[in-house]
Design a protein around this motif. Sequence first.
Motif, PDB file in Angstrom:
ATOM      1  N   GLN A  38      23.915 -41.522  47.668  1.00 33.64           N
ATOM      2  CA  GLN A  38      22.568 -41.394  47.726  1.00 33.64           C
ATOM      3  C   GLN A  38      22.237 -39.952  48.232  1.00 33.64           C
ATOM      4  O   GLN A  38      20.824 -39.542  48.572  1.00 33.64           O
ATOM      5  N   ARG A  39      23.078 -38.919  48.379  1.00 28.26           N
ATOM      6  CA  ARG A  39      22.965 -37.790  48.678  1.00 28.26           C
ATOM      7  C   ARG A  39      22.367 -36.866  47.504  1.00 28.26           C
ATOM      8  O   ARG A  39      22.774 -37.022  46.381  1.00 28.26           O
ATOM      9  N   THR A  40      21.283 -36.127  47.730  1.00 27.40           N
ATOM     10  CA  THR A  40      20.598 -35.388  46.560  1.00 27.40           C
ATOM     11  C   THR A  40      21.477 -34.027  46.336  1.00 27.40           C
ATOM     12  O   THR A  40      22.071 -33.639  47.221  1.00 27.40           O
ATOM     13  N   LEU A  41      21.562 -33.593  45.221  1.00 27.34           N
ATOM     14  CA  LEU A  41      21.966 -32.423  44.755  1.00 27.34           C
ATOM     15  C   LEU A  41      21.662 -31.253  45.621  1.00 27.34           C
ATOM     16  O   LEU A  41      22.254 -30.324  45.893  1.00 27.34           O
ATOM     17  N   THR A  42      20.013 -31.277  45.861  1.00 27.77           N
ATOM     18  CA  THR A  42      19.788 -30.120  46.989  1.00 27.77           C
ATOM     19  C   THR A  42      20.325 -30.041  47.985  1.00 27.77           C
ATOM     20  O   THR A  42      20.808 -28.779  48.452  1.00 27.77           O
ATOM     21  N   ASN A  43      21.066 -31.077  48.665  1.00 27.28           N
ATOM     22  CA  ASN A  43      21.448 -31.066  49.916  1.00 27.28           C
ATOM     23  C   ASN A  43      23.018 -31.212  49.597  1.00 27.28           C
ATOM     24  O   ASN A  43      23.786 -31.284  50.748  1.00 27.28           O
ATOM     25  N   VAL A 126      26.136 -25.318  38.029  1.00 27.86           N
ATOM     26  CA  VAL A 126      25.772 -25.925  39.668  1.00 27.86           C
ATOM     27  C   VAL A 126      26.599 -24.962  40.598  1.00 27.86           C
ATOM     28  O   VAL A 126      26.010 -24.539  41.713  1.00 27.86           O
ATOM     29  N   ILE A 127      27.784 -25.114  40.298  1.00 24.68           N
ATOM     30  CA  ILE A 127      29.148 -24.658  41.118  1.00 24.68           C
ATOM     31  C   ILE A 127      28.691 -23.027  41.479  1.00 24.68           C
ATOM     32  O   ILE A 127      28.823 -22.421  42.360  1.00 24.68           O
ATOM     33  N   LEU A 128      28.772 -22.239  40.282  1.00 26.34           N
ATOM     34  CA  LEU A 128      28.379 -20.996  40.419  1.00 26.34           C
ATOM     35  C   LEU A 128      27.311 -20.481  41.115  1.00 26.34           C
ATOM     36  O   LEU A 128      27.227 -19.593  41.726  1.00 26.34           O
ATOM     37  N   ASN A 129      26.095 -21.227  40.961  1.00 26.27           N
ATOM     38  CA  ASN A 129      25.009 -20.944  41.683  1.00 26.27           C
ATOM     39  C   ASN A 129      24.901 -21.312  43.214  1.00 26.27           C
ATOM     40  O   ASN A 129      24.325 -20.532  43.963  1.00 26.27           O
ATOM     41  N   ARG A 130      25.728 -22.342  43.744  1.00 30.08           N
ATOM     42  CA  ARG A 130      25.722 -22.773  44.827  1.00 30.08           C
ATOM     43  C   ARG A 130      26.880 -22.115  45.765  1.00 30.08           C
ATOM     44  O   ARG A 130      26.652 -21.913  46.940  1.00 30.08           O
ATOM     45  N   ILE A 131      27.778 -21.653  45.208  1.00 29.43           N
ATOM     46  CA  ILE A 131      28.996 -21.443  45.936  1.00 29.43           C
ATOM     47  C   ILE A 131      28.834 -20.060  46.948  1.00 29.43           C
ATOM     48  O   ILE A 131      29.484 -19.849  47.940  1.00 29.43           O
ATOM     49  N   PRO A 132      28.076 -19.076  46.244  1.00 20.29           N
ATOM     50  CA  PRO A 132      27.847 -17.814  47.080  1.00 20.29           C
ATOM     51  C   PRO A 132      27.444 -17.965  48.520  1.00 20.29           C
ATOM     52  O   PRO A 132      27.594 -17.058  49.374  1.00 20.29           O
ATOM     53  N   THR A 173      20.263 -25.794  35.761  1.00 18.77           N
ATOM     54  CA  THR A 173      19.148 -26.107  35.347  1.00 18.77           C
ATOM     55  C   THR A 173      18.579 -26.974  36.240  1.00 18.77           C
ATOM     56  O   THR A 173      19.056 -28.099  36.638  1.00 18.77           O
ATOM     57  N   THR A 174      17.225 -26.505  36.861  1.00 19.42           N
ATOM     58  CA  THR A 174      16.345 -27.378  37.717  1.00 19.42           C
ATOM     59  C   THR A 174      15.130 -27.908  37.058  1.00 19.42           C
ATOM     60  O   THR A 174      14.530 -28.553  37.644  1.00 19.42           O
TER      61      THR A 174
END
Length: 479
Positions: A38-43, A126-132, A173-174
């Motif tokens: 139930q965790r959201t992608l945002t978190n 998604v990973i490339l956006n979040r990992i930095p 994509t958001t």
Amino acid sequence: MMKKKYVYKWLTLSFLSFTLILFAACSENVLDLVPVTQRTLTNFYNNEAQIDAGVNGAYGLLQRQGQYGSGLIVLGEIPSDNTYSEVPANDGGNYGQLDLFSSIALNTVLDSAWTHAYRGIQQCNVILNRIPAVEMDETVKNHRRGEILFIRALSYFNLVRVFGDVPLVVHETTDVNAYFGQGRTPRAEVYRQILSDLAESVALLPQAPDRPGRVALGAALTLQGKVYLTLKRYDEAIAALNQVLPLGYVLLPDPEAVFDPANKNNQEMVFSVQFASGVNGNTEGSSAFQLFSPSGSVGGAKGHNLPTREMYQLYSQQDRRRQAYVAVRNNGVVFSRKFRQTSIDPVDGGSHVAVLRYPDVLLMLAECYNEAPNRNPTRAMEYLDMVRTRAGLTSPTTTVGQAALRDAISLERRLEFVGEGHRWFDLIRTDQAVEVMNAYFERTPGYQTIRINENHLVQPIPQSQINADPATIQNIGYN
């Protein structure tokens, strides 16, 4: 012998479902729309363990049926003179359409290839956006970014070779509306992005994978060389491929060992998609063995992607690959030995799928040296002979002309990579597809009414994509 919804519709689904799905394992079902958390992608993706789970998910998507589960193998092989679909009506005729050049926009193999590729691309984005923003060891972070950039480049390379112009999406994509109406991106621009991703990947990856089956420097360089070769940029291809030579890959002395399930991830495999029998409730296996087995040979065998009799007869009696890579049943039907039964359940196959092998590096170098502006036939023959010698074949004693050497390299690629998904793309890359296939049809019973033209060098865009976004224009020659 017989030869043989979605970027945008999917983005809508993925945006909704990604808030529910944790990519925690490389499973065939990794993107089933079933919430496992139930965790959201945002978190999510805010620490190293979560990033690692996301990277695993990107690898897992390569297992999907539309990718290396089977789709990319048959799309690169069945349309060629190498393999055929034994019973074209099997599986709703979708594989038979590829064999008979009668593909329609509703073809499920094409639909899956499109959908599963873009699911993988979204996961990479998604990973490339979040990992930095994630605090983790910088070396590990660089390695993970390099792996993901490679997977995205590979996915786009496959898409552009199958469909031609395709939508280019390189950001997470958001808001799906941001891409509605974009249409298809010219293939030249897609290739620029592929090369950009690979250049960055080469700069980030380690020389050896940090775990079995992961991407390392050799894979990125080999794919980079293949892309340059496809674009006929021979000198740049040579520069990339020559960097692979000192990285420790070898030709195994015995061809029989290359695809032995007990010898996975051997030194000849530059990159392979991993499958395993009897893992996670039999969800990590591949159906390729069942799909590519002759009808009646095992339970549920489909008879797709079988080597043609003509292809089999190209092997000389001395060629050790004649029995290592292919074999003949008592009824005369040829089948591939590159996918083996590793479980009592033929759908739960444990054979890895080879994406890049060291003989490909050598034969691409041979082709480049034969075709480059400053042609070097001696070097070309040197690399060609390395592959031939491993096969137990003698080498010519004199240098041959460019056309003859070109034919010899093409033949060697057929013999070495039959059934792996290379031949159709090789024919297109070398501008031979129309001529070679029409000649094949003329001499092959059951195919003599078929003729193809340049329009057939790409497949139809899936109808679901066109329905989802009318800005997507169908390829010429398809309804």
